[in-house]
Design a protein around this motif. Structure first.
Motif, PDB file in Angstrom:
ATOM      1  N   ASP A  15      -8.458  -0.480   0.520  1.00 14.76           N
ATOM      2  CA  ASP A  15      -7.183  -0.444   1.235  1.00 14.76           C
ATOM      3  C   ASP A  15      -7.437   0.035   2.655  1.00 14.76           C
ATOM      4  OD1 ASP A  15      -5.622  -1.280  -0.868  1.00 14.76           O
ATOM      5  OD2 ASP A  15      -5.266   0.742  -1.613  1.00 14.76           O
ATOM      6  N   SER A  16      -6.830  -0.638   3.620  1.00 16.83           N
ATOM      7  CA  SER A  16      -6.956  -0.250   5.033  1.00 16.83           C
ATOM      8  C   SER A  16      -5.561  -0.182   5.651  1.00 16.83           C
ATOM      9  CB  SER A  16      -7.795  -1.270   5.804  1.00 16.83           C
ATOM     10  OG  SER A  16      -9.075  -1.366   5.251  1.00 16.83           O
ATOM     11  N   HIS A  17      -5.384   0.744   6.585  1.00 12.09           N
ATOM     12  CA  HIS A  17      -4.107   0.890   7.285  1.00 12.09           C
ATOM     13  C   HIS A  17      -4.358   0.743   8.780  1.00 12.09           C
ATOM     14  CE1 HIS A  17      -0.015   2.191   7.995  1.00 12.09           C
ATOM     15  NE2 HIS A  17      -0.483   2.987   8.961  1.00 12.09           N
ATOM     16  N   TYR A  18      -3.558  -0.105   9.424  1.00  8.13           N
ATOM     17  CA  TYR A  18      -3.650  -0.339  10.860  1.00  8.13           C
ATOM     18  C   TYR A  18      -2.322   0.038  11.497  1.00  8.13           C
ATOM     19  CZ  TYR A  18      -7.831  -3.097   9.913  1.00  8.13           C
ATOM     20  OH  TYR A  18      -9.082  -3.497   9.534  1.00  8.13           O
ATOM     21  N   CYS A  19      -2.402   0.717  12.618  1.00  9.19           N
ATOM     22  CA  CYS A  19      -1.222   1.022  13.415  1.00  9.19           C
ATOM     23  C   CYS A  19      -1.336   0.179  14.683  1.00  9.19           C
ATOM     24  CB  CYS A  19      -1.157   2.509  13.735  1.00  9.19           C
ATOM     25  SG  CYS A  19       0.395   2.987  14.502  1.00  9.19           S
ATOM     26  N   GLY A  20      -0.628  -0.918  14.703  1.00 10.23           N
ATOM     27  CA  GLY A  20      -0.789  -1.883  15.781  1.00 10.23           C
ATOM     28  C   GLY A  20      -2.110  -2.607  15.579  1.00 10.23           C
ATOM     29  N   ASP A  21      -3.023  -2.506  16.539  1.00 13.30           N
ATOM     30  CA  ASP A  21      -4.361  -3.079  16.408  1.00 13.30           C
ATOM     31  C   ASP A  21      -5.418  -2.004  16.165  1.00 13.30           C
ATOM     32  OD1 ASP A  21      -3.425  -5.623  16.798  1.00 13.30           O
ATOM     33  OD2 ASP A  21      -3.657  -5.536  18.983  1.00 13.30           O
ATOM     34  N   ILE A  22      -4.985  -0.757  15.991  1.00 12.57           N
ATOM     35  CA  ILE A  22      -5.906   0.359  15.834  1.00 12.57           C
ATOM     36  C   ILE A  22      -6.088   0.666  14.350  1.00 12.57           C
ATOM     37  CG2 ILE A  22      -6.323   2.782  16.370  1.00 12.57           C
ATOM     38  CD1 ILE A  22      -4.499   2.376  18.807  1.00 12.57           C
ATOM     39  N   GLY A  30      -8.141   4.776  -3.672  1.00 19.48           N
ATOM     40  CA  GLY A  30      -6.702   5.014  -3.682  1.00 19.48           C
ATOM     41  C   GLY A  30      -6.036   4.278  -2.540  1.00 19.48           C
ATOM     42  N   HIS A  31      -4.826   4.724  -2.207  1.00 20.43           N
ATOM     43  CA  HIS A  31      -4.118   4.115  -1.090  1.00 20.43           C
ATOM     44  C   HIS A  31      -4.537   4.788   0.212  1.00 20.43           C
ATOM     45  CE1 HIS A  31      -1.572   1.715  -3.646  1.00 20.43           C
ATOM     46  NE2 HIS A  31      -1.354   2.779  -4.412  1.00 20.43           N
ATOM     47  N   ALA A  32      -4.619   4.008   1.265  1.00 20.21           N
ATOM     48  CA  ALA A  32      -5.003   4.552   2.569  1.00 20.21           C
ATOM     49  C   ALA A  32      -3.849   5.376   3.133  1.00 20.21           C
ATOM     50  CB  ALA A  32      -5.359   3.421   3.523  1.00 20.21           C
ATOM     51  N   GLN A  33      -4.188   6.447   3.841  1.00 21.07           N
ATOM     52  CA  GLN A  33      -3.151   7.294   4.438  1.00 21.07           C
ATOM     53  C   GLN A  33      -2.529   6.574   5.621  1.00 21.07           C
ATOM     54  OE1 GLN A  33      -4.821  11.054   5.456  1.00 21.07           O
ATOM     55  NE2 GLN A  33      -5.148  11.666   3.331  1.00 21.07           N
ATOM     56  N   THR A  34      -1.239   6.774   5.773  1.00 17.72           N
ATOM     57  CA  THR A  34      -0.531   6.108   6.868  1.00 17.72           C
ATOM     58  C   THR A  34      -0.557   6.999   8.105  1.00 17.72           C
ATOM     59  OG1 THR A  34       1.573   7.070   6.192  1.00 17.72           O
ATOM     60  CG2 THR A  34       0.985   4.926   5.241  1.00 17.72           C
ATOM     61  N   CYS A  35      -0.161   6.430   9.231  1.00 16.22           N
ATOM     62  CA  CYS A  35      -0.163   7.181  10.483  1.00 16.22           C
ATOM     63  C   CYS A  35       1.129   7.958  10.688  1.00 16.22           C
ATOM     64  CB  CYS A  35      -0.402   6.239  11.660  1.00 16.22           C
ATOM     65  SG  CYS A  35       0.853   4.950  11.793  1.00 16.22           S
ATOM     66  N   GLY A  36       2.087   7.801   9.811  1.00 14.06           N
ATOM     67  CA  GLY A  36       3.335   8.548   9.912  1.00 14.06           C
ATOM     68  C   GLY A  36       4.380   7.852  10.736  1.00 14.06           C
ATOM     69  N   MET A  37       4.141   6.641  11.166  1.00 12.33           N
ATOM     70  CA  MET A  37       5.104   5.927  11.999  1.00 12.33           C
ATOM     71  C   MET A  37       5.842   4.858  11.202  1.00 12.33           C
ATOM     72  SD  MET A  37       3.021   5.526  15.544  1.00 12.33           S
ATOM     73  CE  MET A  37       4.394   4.733  16.322  1.00 12.33           C
ATOM     74  N   ASP A  38       5.924   5.041   9.917  1.00 19.22           N
ATOM     75  CA  ASP A  38       6.635   4.071   9.091  1.00 19.22           C
ATOM     76  C   ASP A  38       8.121   4.114   9.423  1.00 19.22           C
ATOM     77  OD1 ASP A  38       4.303   3.406   7.826  1.00 19.22           O
ATOM     78  OD2 ASP A  38       4.601   4.842   6.192  1.00 19.22           O
ATOM     79  N   ASP A  49      23.818  -3.282   9.686  1.00 14.21           N
ATOM     80  CA  ASP A  49      22.447  -3.302   9.172  1.00 14.21           C
ATOM     81  C   ASP A  49      21.500  -3.576  10.329  1.00 14.21           C
ATOM     82  OD1 ASP A  49      20.295  -3.236   7.521  1.00 14.21           O
ATOM     83  OD2 ASP A  49      20.571  -5.266   6.763  1.00 14.21           O
ATOM     84  N   ILE A  50      20.817  -2.541  10.768  1.00 13.92           N
ATOM     85  CA  ILE A  50      19.872  -2.674  11.874  1.00 13.92           C
ATOM     86  C   ILE A  50      18.477  -2.481  11.306  1.00 13.92           C
ATOM     87  CG2 ILE A  50      19.099  -1.714  14.070  1.00 13.92           C
ATOM     88  CD1 ILE A  50      21.947  -0.666  14.442  1.00 13.92           C
ATOM     89  N   SER A  51      17.614  -3.425  11.546  1.00 14.19           N
ATOM     90  CA  SER A  51      16.231  -3.286  11.069  1.00 14.19           C
ATOM     91  C   SER A  51      15.284  -3.436  12.244  1.00 14.19           C
ATOM     92  CB  SER A  51      15.925  -4.323   9.993  1.00 14.19           C
ATOM     93  OG  SER A  51      16.072  -5.613  10.531  1.00 14.19           O
ATOM     94  N   LYS A  52      14.330  -2.553  12.300  1.00 13.39           N
ATOM     95  CA  LYS A  52      13.326  -2.606  13.353  1.00 13.39           C
ATOM     96  C   LYS A  52      12.053  -3.183  12.775  1.00 13.39           C
ATOM     97  CE  LYS A  52      14.906   1.361  15.972  1.00 13.39           C
ATOM     98  NZ  LYS A  52      14.537   2.673  16.490  1.00 13.39           N
ATOM     99  N   LYS A  53      11.294  -3.834  13.604  1.00 13.41           N
ATOM    100  CA  LYS A  53      10.012  -4.388  13.180  1.00 13.41           C
ATOM    101  C   LYS A  53       8.990  -3.264  13.119  1.00 13.41           C
ATOM    102  CE  LYS A  53       6.686  -7.924  14.125  1.00 13.41           C
ATOM    103  NZ  LYS A  53       6.228  -8.940  15.031  1.00 13.41           N
ATOM    104  N   ASP A  54       8.283  -3.194  12.035  1.00 14.15           N
ATOM    105  CA  ASP A  54       7.290  -2.148  11.832  1.00 14.15           C
ATOM    106  C   ASP A  54       6.001  -2.541  12.550  1.00 14.15           C
ATOM    107  OD1 ASP A  54       6.032   0.064  10.937  1.00 14.15           O
ATOM    108  OD2 ASP A  54       5.835  -0.600   8.858  1.00 14.15           O
ATOM    109  N   CYS A  55       5.414  -1.605  13.307  1.00 11.39           N
ATOM    110  CA  CYS A  55       4.165  -1.906  14.021  1.00 11.39           C
ATOM    111  C   CYS A  55       2.946  -1.679  13.149  1.00 11.39           C
ATOM    112  CB  CYS A  55       4.065  -1.074  15.292  1.00 11.39           C
ATOM    113  SG  CYS A  55       3.851   0.693  14.983  1.00 11.39           S
ATOM    114  N   CYS A  56       3.129  -1.022  12.009  1.00 10.29           N
ATOM    115  CA  CYS A  56       2.011  -0.713  11.126  1.00 10.29           C
ATOM    116  C   CYS A  56       1.819  -1.833  10.108  1.00 10.29           C
ATOM    117  CB  CYS A  56       2.256   0.602  10.385  1.00 10.29           C
ATOM    118  SG  CYS A  56       2.340   2.027  11.479  1.00 10.29           S
ATOM    119  N   SER A  57       0.570  -1.977   9.673  1.00 12.88           N
ATOM    120  CA  SER A  57       0.288  -2.987   8.645  1.00 12.88           C
ATOM    121  C   SER A  57      -0.778  -2.441   7.694  1.00 12.88           C
ATOM    122  CB  SER A  57      -0.199  -4.292   9.281  1.00 12.88           C
ATOM    123  OG  SER A  57      -1.420  -4.080   9.944  1.00 12.88           O
ATOM    124  N   ASP A  58      -0.678  -2.850   6.458  1.00 18.49           N
ATOM    125  CA  ASP A  58      -1.643  -2.483   5.432  1.00 18.49           C
ATOM    126  C   ASP A  58      -2.413  -3.727   5.015  1.00 18.49           C
ATOM    127  OD1 ASP A  58      -0.967   0.216   5.269  1.00 18.49           O
ATOM    128  OD2 ASP A  58       0.729  -0.222   3.950  1.00 18.49           O
TER     129      ASP A  58
END
Length: 126
Positions: A15-22, A30-38, A49-58
């Motif tokens: 499992d890998s977690h990316y915040c933007g391109d980083i 296990g599951h990769a730790q997130t950057c906290g910007m979810d 109903d307002i939804s924002k696009k998430d910059c993080c990706s798993d």
């Protein structure tokens, strides 16, 4: 050789977690730790109903091992079964001597030697 067989049969997930391109975190077990910007979507009313696009990706990479290492004896054709049976039979008998008593003259006593006939007749094998 055992290590090669072990590595080829083990399945695992990365499992890998990316915040933007980083690249933030990677985990093998296990599951990769997130950057906290979810982005947490909290809809207070169904009208707004307002939804924002998430910059993080798993990203999840699954490596599956080989499951079919054991060949069943029933799946072999008749010639192959015959060869395997003959091979096993001869291989087992390589290590065990036959316990047959081949001394058939055990109870027979030769006649006493009165004269040496080869010397008397002067017949010698060369």
């Amino acid at each position: 050789m055992a290590l090669l067989v072990l590595l080829s049969t083990v399945s695992f997930t990365v499992d890998s977690h990316y915040c933007g391109d980083i690249f933030v975190d990677s985990s093998l077990f296990g599951h990769a730790q997130t950057c906290g910007m979810d982005v947490q979507q909290q809809s207070q009313s169904s009208e707004c109903d307002i939804s924002k696009k998430d910059c993080c990706s798993d990203e999840q990479v699954i490596v599956e091992g080989q499951d079919t290492l054991k060949t069943s004896f029933d799946k072999l054709d008749k010639d192959q079964q015959l060869f395997v049976a003959a091979f096993i039979h001869t291989y087992i008998h390589l290590f065990f001597e036959s316990q047959e008593d081949l001394n058939s003259y055990r109870d027979y006593t030769p006649p006493p030697l009165v004269r040496d006939i080869q010397v008397l007749d002067q017949t010698f094998l060369i």
